[in-house]
Design a protein around this motif. Structure first.
Motif, PDB file in Angstrom:
ATOM      1  N   LYS A  70       0.825  -1.202   0.000  1.00  0.00           N
ATOM      2  CA  LYS A  70       0.000   0.000   0.000  1.00  0.00           C
ATOM      3  C   LYS A  70       0.862   1.256   0.000  1.00  0.00           C
ATOM      4  O   LYS A  70       0.495   2.262  -0.611  1.00  0.00           O
ATOM      5  CB  LYS A  70      -0.919  -0.017   1.225  1.00  0.00           C
ATOM      6  CG  LYS A  70      -1.956   1.074   1.211  1.00  0.00           C
ATOM      7  CD  LYS A  70      -3.123   0.681   2.103  1.00  0.00           C
ATOM      8  CE  LYS A  70      -3.990   1.887   2.404  1.00  0.00           C
ATOM      9  NZ  LYS A  70      -4.972   1.576   3.461  1.00  0.00           N
ATOM     10  N   VAL A  71       2.004   1.193   0.669  1.00  0.00           N
ATOM     11  CA  VAL A  71       2.931   2.322   0.657  1.00  0.00           C
ATOM     12  C   VAL A  71       3.323   2.632  -0.784  1.00  0.00           C
ATOM     13  O   VAL A  71       3.227   3.769  -1.246  1.00  0.00           O
ATOM     14  CB  VAL A  71       4.195   2.006   1.498  1.00  0.00           C
ATOM     15  CG1 VAL A  71       5.344   2.946   1.146  1.00  0.00           C
ATOM     16  CG2 VAL A  71       3.872   2.091   2.985  1.00  0.00           C
ATOM     17  N   GLU A  72       3.730   1.587  -1.510  1.00  0.00           N
ATOM     18  CA  GLU A  72       4.210   1.818  -2.875  1.00  0.00           C
ATOM     19  C   GLU A  72       3.090   2.313  -3.773  1.00  0.00           C
ATOM     20  O   GLU A  72       3.267   3.243  -4.556  1.00  0.00           O
ATOM     21  CB  GLU A  72       4.854   0.542  -3.415  1.00  0.00           C
ATOM     22  CG  GLU A  72       6.168   0.303  -2.684  1.00  0.00           C
ATOM     23  CD  GLU A  72       6.960  -0.875  -3.210  1.00  0.00           C
ATOM     24  OE1 GLU A  72       6.523  -1.518  -4.188  1.00  0.00           O
ATOM     25  OE2 GLU A  72       8.029  -1.143  -2.616  1.00  0.00           O
ATOM     26  N   GLU A  73       1.930   1.667  -3.653  1.00  0.00           N
ATOM     27  CA  GLU A  73       0.805   2.074  -4.509  1.00  0.00           C
ATOM     28  C   GLU A  73       0.385   3.517  -4.228  1.00  0.00           C
ATOM     29  O   GLU A  73       0.107   4.283  -5.149  1.00  0.00           O
ATOM     30  CB  GLU A  73      -0.384   1.135  -4.290  1.00  0.00           C
ATOM     31  CG  GLU A  73      -0.152  -0.240  -4.886  1.00  0.00           C
ATOM     32  CD  GLU A  73      -1.240  -1.232  -4.495  1.00  0.00           C
ATOM     33  OE1 GLU A  73      -1.158  -2.388  -4.937  1.00  0.00           O
ATOM     34  OE2 GLU A  73      -2.167  -0.850  -3.739  1.00  0.00           O
ATOM     35  N   THR A  74       0.332   3.860  -2.962  1.00  0.00           N
ATOM     36  CA  THR A  74      -0.118   5.207  -2.603  1.00  0.00           C
ATOM     37  C   THR A  74       0.878   6.269  -3.075  1.00  0.00           C
ATOM     38  O   THR A  74       0.485   7.320  -3.591  1.00  0.00           O
ATOM     39  CB  THR A  74      -0.333   5.316  -1.079  1.00  0.00           C
ATOM     40  OG1 THR A  74      -1.193   4.256  -0.666  1.00  0.00           O
ATOM     41  CG2 THR A  74      -0.961   6.646  -0.700  1.00  0.00           C
ATOM     42  N   ALA A  75       2.178   5.975  -2.908  1.00  0.00           N
ATOM     43  CA  ALA A  75       3.194   6.949  -3.346  1.00  0.00           C
ATOM     44  C   ALA A  75       3.096   7.172  -4.855  1.00  0.00           C
ATOM     45  O   ALA A  75       3.125   8.305  -5.344  1.00  0.00           O
ATOM     46  CB  ALA A  75       4.584   6.457  -2.969  1.00  0.00           C
ATOM     47  N   LEU A  76       2.925   6.065  -5.575  1.00  0.00           N
ATOM     48  CA  LEU A  76       2.828   6.162  -7.029  1.00  0.00           C
ATOM     49  C   LEU A  76       1.602   6.977  -7.434  1.00  0.00           C
ATOM     50  O   LEU A  76       1.654   7.852  -8.297  1.00  0.00           O
ATOM     51  CB  LEU A  76       2.734   4.742  -7.598  1.00  0.00           C
ATOM     52  CG  LEU A  76       2.926   4.614  -9.096  1.00  0.00           C
ATOM     53  CD1 LEU A  76       4.351   5.007  -9.457  1.00  0.00           C
ATOM     54  CD2 LEU A  76       2.640   3.178  -9.548  1.00  0.00           C
ATOM     55  N   TRP A  77       0.496   6.687  -6.777  1.00  0.00           N
ATOM     56  CA  TRP A  77      -0.756   7.368  -7.109  1.00  0.00           C
ATOM     57  C   TRP A  77      -0.659   8.864  -6.822  1.00  0.00           C
ATOM     58  O   TRP A  77      -1.046   9.687  -7.631  1.00  0.00           O
ATOM     59  CB  TRP A  77      -1.909   6.725  -6.331  1.00  0.00           C
ATOM     60  CG  TRP A  77      -3.241   7.264  -6.715  1.00  0.00           C
ATOM     61  CD1 TRP A  77      -3.994   6.906  -7.796  1.00  0.00           C
ATOM     62  CD2 TRP A  77      -3.984   8.288  -6.021  1.00  0.00           C
ATOM     63  NE1 TRP A  77      -5.155   7.635  -7.820  1.00  0.00           N
ATOM     64  CE2 TRP A  77      -5.173   8.485  -6.750  1.00  0.00           C
ATOM     65  CE3 TRP A  77      -3.752   9.034  -4.874  1.00  0.00           C
ATOM     66  CZ2 TRP A  77      -6.140   9.415  -6.356  1.00  0.00           C
ATOM     67  CZ3 TRP A  77      -4.705   9.958  -4.479  1.00  0.00           C
ATOM     68  CH2 TRP A  77      -5.885  10.141  -5.209  1.00  0.00           C
ATOM     69  N   LEU A  78      -0.109   9.213  -5.660  1.00  0.00           N
ATOM     70  CA  LEU A  78       0.028  10.638  -5.316  1.00  0.00           C
ATOM     71  C   LEU A  78       0.915  11.345  -6.327  1.00  0.00           C
ATOM     72  O   LEU A  78       0.643  12.471  -6.736  1.00  0.00           O
ATOM     73  CB  LEU A  78       0.612  10.808  -3.907  1.00  0.00           C
ATOM     74  CG  LEU A  78      -0.332  10.559  -2.728  1.00  0.00           C
ATOM     75  CD1 LEU A  78       0.437  10.629  -1.412  1.00  0.00           C
ATOM     76  CD2 LEU A  78      -1.484  11.559  -2.712  1.00  0.00           C
ATOM     77  N   THR A  79       1.997  10.657  -6.737  1.00  0.00           N
ATOM     78  CA  THR A  79       2.892  11.250  -7.723  1.00  0.00           C
ATOM     79  C   THR A  79       2.132  11.557  -9.012  1.00  0.00           C
ATOM     80  O   THR A  79       2.285  12.625  -9.599  1.00  0.00           O
ATOM     81  CB  THR A  79       4.066  10.293  -8.021  1.00  0.00           C
ATOM     82  OG1 THR A  79       4.654   9.915  -6.779  1.00  0.00           O
ATOM     83  CG2 THR A  79       5.111  10.952  -8.887  1.00  0.00           C
ATOM     84  N   LYS A  80       1.291  10.607  -9.420  1.00  0.00           N
ATOM     85  CA  LYS A  80       0.510  10.830 -10.646  1.00  0.00           C
ATOM     86  C   LYS A  80      -0.451  12.001 -10.493  1.00  0.00           C
ATOM     87  O   LYS A  80      -0.843  12.616 -11.472  1.00  0.00           O
ATOM     88  CB  LYS A  80      -0.295   9.573 -10.986  1.00  0.00           C
ATOM     89  CG  LYS A  80       0.565   8.513 -11.640  1.00  0.00           C
ATOM     90  CD  LYS A  80      -0.301   7.406 -12.223  1.00  0.00           C
ATOM     91  CE  LYS A  80       0.565   6.265 -12.712  1.00  0.00           C
ATOM     92  NZ  LYS A  80      -0.024   4.954 -12.372  1.00  0.00           N
ATOM     93  N   GLN A  81      -0.844  12.278  -9.266  1.00  0.00           N
ATOM     94  CA  GLN A  81      -1.752  13.409  -9.030  1.00  0.00           C
ATOM     95  C   GLN A  81      -0.984  14.721  -8.855  1.00  0.00           C
ATOM     96  O   GLN A  81      -1.562  15.725  -8.471  1.00  0.00           O
ATOM     97  CB  GLN A  81      -2.619  13.187  -7.781  1.00  0.00           C
ATOM     98  CG  GLN A  81      -3.309  11.845  -7.686  1.00  0.00           C
ATOM     99  CD  GLN A  81      -4.171  11.559  -8.901  1.00  0.00           C
ATOM    100  OE1 GLN A  81      -4.942  12.422  -9.330  1.00  0.00           O
ATOM    101  NE2 GLN A  81      -4.037  10.372  -9.461  1.00  0.00           N
TER     102      GLN A  81
END
Ligand code: ADP
Ligand code: ZN
Length: 598
Positions: free
Chosen positions: A240-251
């Motif tokens: 979840k850490v990795e997914e969330t970081a990636l998602w925030l970056t895309k935003q």
């Protein structure tokens, strides 16, 4: 002769001690042992740094935070304190140079990793050197119950046995009585004086929101309240850490990931960027954060429920160490309760440990479901009494409550009639009279409770079940994959012997707050511009020394400079955070920048 206060003024550039600092410094300088409990950001470091400067010999600081020692030592050298560190990051040559400086009395302070301290080699060095004191930082690492347990810490009792005349000061931000007792017992601090500070962090605003669409809620929180601010987002799992970081970056958010499963080099790089650059959001497991002394972390967000109030308080405490406004924000929902309960139930731990974990979780759930000031509850947990704070979501937008007794009875009946074998989703379908395949398969449409709850929507039922769980009226069967079951307390509700008051969930948006730079009270554009100039200059200095910018000066110091436009070195030296050494090193450059702006 130097006094504690003159060192505080001259070396560190601060006008006055905070809280119990002066008492601790006096006690340890006089040769007494101490156990210091202060919240993160309370100012523990000065409690051993100043006695080490006042006493003869070198102060030995035991710290588990190898990755942060470099910055800690550089910060002390910046104020002119002769400091070095010894850990596995040094080459053999570097280490022996430090050892040499240590035994010849050229150091005021030495930072050592615990595993190195207890080696025969280092013990022999200690025996040859004049010692001012031992400081045991992050002393809760001796606690086998805590998640920061370090086996090497247990061996530190040897210090007392081998060097009984050297005062010891143990420090921690973990306040619960059990951890405190464990520190005393394991480090043989029975004779030490205990200094317990208030754990209140008035500049932190606590908010706990109902979890609907957590990522979007997080994004809205960051965009609304903390654009371009540094913050930490805690998640339970590495994935979840990795997914969330990636998602925030895309935003469009400058987010990085950190967890113990990552490559050491990448982890290190991410931590360095978080410390050295402005406005980075670190998405992390609880592996990240201990000892991070970045002063301007403006928010800490939790996307998953922590395990205890201690954990929550330590993690949120990393926000706002500079004393400026900061936020502790958490999104919390039904699944968090199910997940945490299941993790405790299904663990291999001893029954005693499980019971303790359960009761810690209960206390945290009570905080989440609070209908009165969250700070009052938090401080009460640490044994302090407080008045409603006016700076938490409950104080700002008091939640309404409703008589949920009938709803609770319906929900408990649904659990009972379906045999305690189903999770929340199916139970809600039963209550709401939905005709799903699973309902057909189990013939649940024939139950008397089928459809009795059609007056509430799914979201409302989730809130009911979540609160019933938080209040102990419903438990989770881990062997049946999160099936909800009745508890000993459920009966009283079913028989109508107790009333159940529930909290209405609000989509609350506390008044939007100014953030980042605008937190400062810089009134005019000239002051703003001077602050910007000073920051650019500070960044260049920090780069050249390979340290985070706050090691040179905190924002709070630069803001005061920008407000007061000091014209002389004397006037500059009066600003909080500018001691003699920094004045000498940077005063002239700063005056040039100030003059150019006038
Ligand atoms: P802790 O280790 O308790 O988390 P620190 O020792 O890192 O806290 O101190 C937190 C911050 O407060 C640091 O930036 C420190 O420089 C500052 N500070 C500590 N004591 C004082 C004081 N008496 N006056 C002003 N600032 C202080
Ligand atoms: Zn409050």
């Amino acid at each position: 002769m130097s006094t504690a206060l003159s060192i505080l003024n001259r070396v560190f550039g601060y006008p006055a001690f905070r809280g119990r600092q002066a008492d601790v410094v006096d006690h340890v300088t006089g040769g007494g042992d101490a156990l210091v409990l202060m919240p993160t950001g309370g100012g523990k470091s000065l409690c051993y740094q100043i006695p080490a400067l006042l006493r003869r010999g070198t102060g030995v600081v035991v710290s588990p935070l190898i990755a942060l020692m470099h910055d800690q030592v550089m910060a002390l050298r910046e104020v002119g304190v002769r400091t070095a560190y010894l850990n596995s990051a040094l080459s053999a040559t570097e280490a022996s140079e430090v050892e040499q400086a240590f035994v010849t009395g050229e150091l005021d302070l030495i930072y050592v990793a615990p595993e190195r301290l207890v080696t025969a080699r280092f013990m022999a060095l200690l025996a040859r050197t004049e010692l001012a004191l031992f400081a045991i930082d992050e002393a809760h690492c001796v606690s086998q119950w805590g998640h920061d347990f370090r086996p090497e810490y247990i061996a530190l009792s040897v210090l007392h046995e081998r060097f009984p005349a050297v005062p010891r000061i143990a420090l921690t931000a973990t306040a619960d009585a059990q951890t405190r007792a464990e520190i005393v017992a394991r480090l043989q601090l029975e004779g030490a004086r205990q200094f317990v500070s208030s754990f209140d962090r008035p500049n932190i605003r606590y908010q706990i929101v109902e979890k609907n669409d957590p990522r979007k809620q997080l994004l809205a929180f960051i965009q609304d309240q903390h654009p371009h601010d540094a913050g930490i987002v805690y998640c339970l799992s590495r994935r979840k850490v990795e997914e969330t970081a990636l998602w925030l970056t895309k935003q469009g958010i400058a987010a990085l990931a950190y967890h113990a499963g990552m490559d050491v080099g990448i982890r290190r790089r991410h931590q360095d960027r978080f410390l050295r650059e402005e406005g980075i959001v670190m998405v992390a497991t609880i592996a990240f954060g201990m000892g991070i002394d970045k002063p301007d972390v403006r928010f800490v967000a939790h996307l998953d429920l922590p395990k205890s109030i201690e954990g929550y308080y330590q993690e949120t405490g990393r926000a706002g160490r500079d004393g400026a406004p900061a936020d502790a924000w958490m999104a919390y929902g039904l699944n968090d309760v199910v997940q945490q309960r299941r993790m405790i139930e299904s663990s291999e731990a001893e029954p005693q440990f499980k019971r303790m974990a359960q009761s810690k979780l209960e206390a945290l759930l009570a905080l989440c479901e609070a209908t009165r000031c969250r700070r009052v509850l938090l401080l009460d947990y640490f044994g302090e009494t407080a008045e409603p704070c006016g700076n938490c979501d409950v104080c700002l937008v008091p939640p309404e409550t409703w008589d949920g007794t009938v709803a609770a009875q319906k929900a408990l009946s649904a659990i009972y009639r379906t045999g305690g074998r189903f999770g929340a989703g199916h139970l809600i379908d039963v209550l709401r009279g939905q005709s799903t395949d699973k309902i057909q398969q189990w013939r649940h449409q024939q139950l008397s409770v089928f459809g009795v709850g059609s007056d509430l929507d799914e979201k409302a039922w989730r809130a009911v079940l979540r609160q019933l769980m938080a209040h102990g009226y419903v438990s989770v069967d881990h062997e049946a994959f999160g099936a909800l079951t009745l508890t000993d307390q459920s009966r009283a509700v079913l028989k109508g012997e107790v009333q159940v008051w529930l909290r209405k969930d609000l989509d609350l948006k506390p008044a939007k707050r100014q953030s980042g730079r605008s937190l400062t009270t810089l009134e005019n554009i000239e002051d703003e511009q001077l602050f910007e100039q000073l920051k650019i200059w500070r960044q260049a200095v920090a780069r050249a020394l390979n340290v985070p910018a706050y090691v040179i000066f905190h924002n709070t110091t630069l803001i005061e400079v920008a407000q007061r436009h000091p014209a002389t070195l004397t006037a500059l030296g009066e600003i909080s955070g500018i001691g003699a050494h920094k004045l000498e090193a940077y005063g002239a450059d700063m005056l040039t920048i100030i003059n150019a702006s006038d």
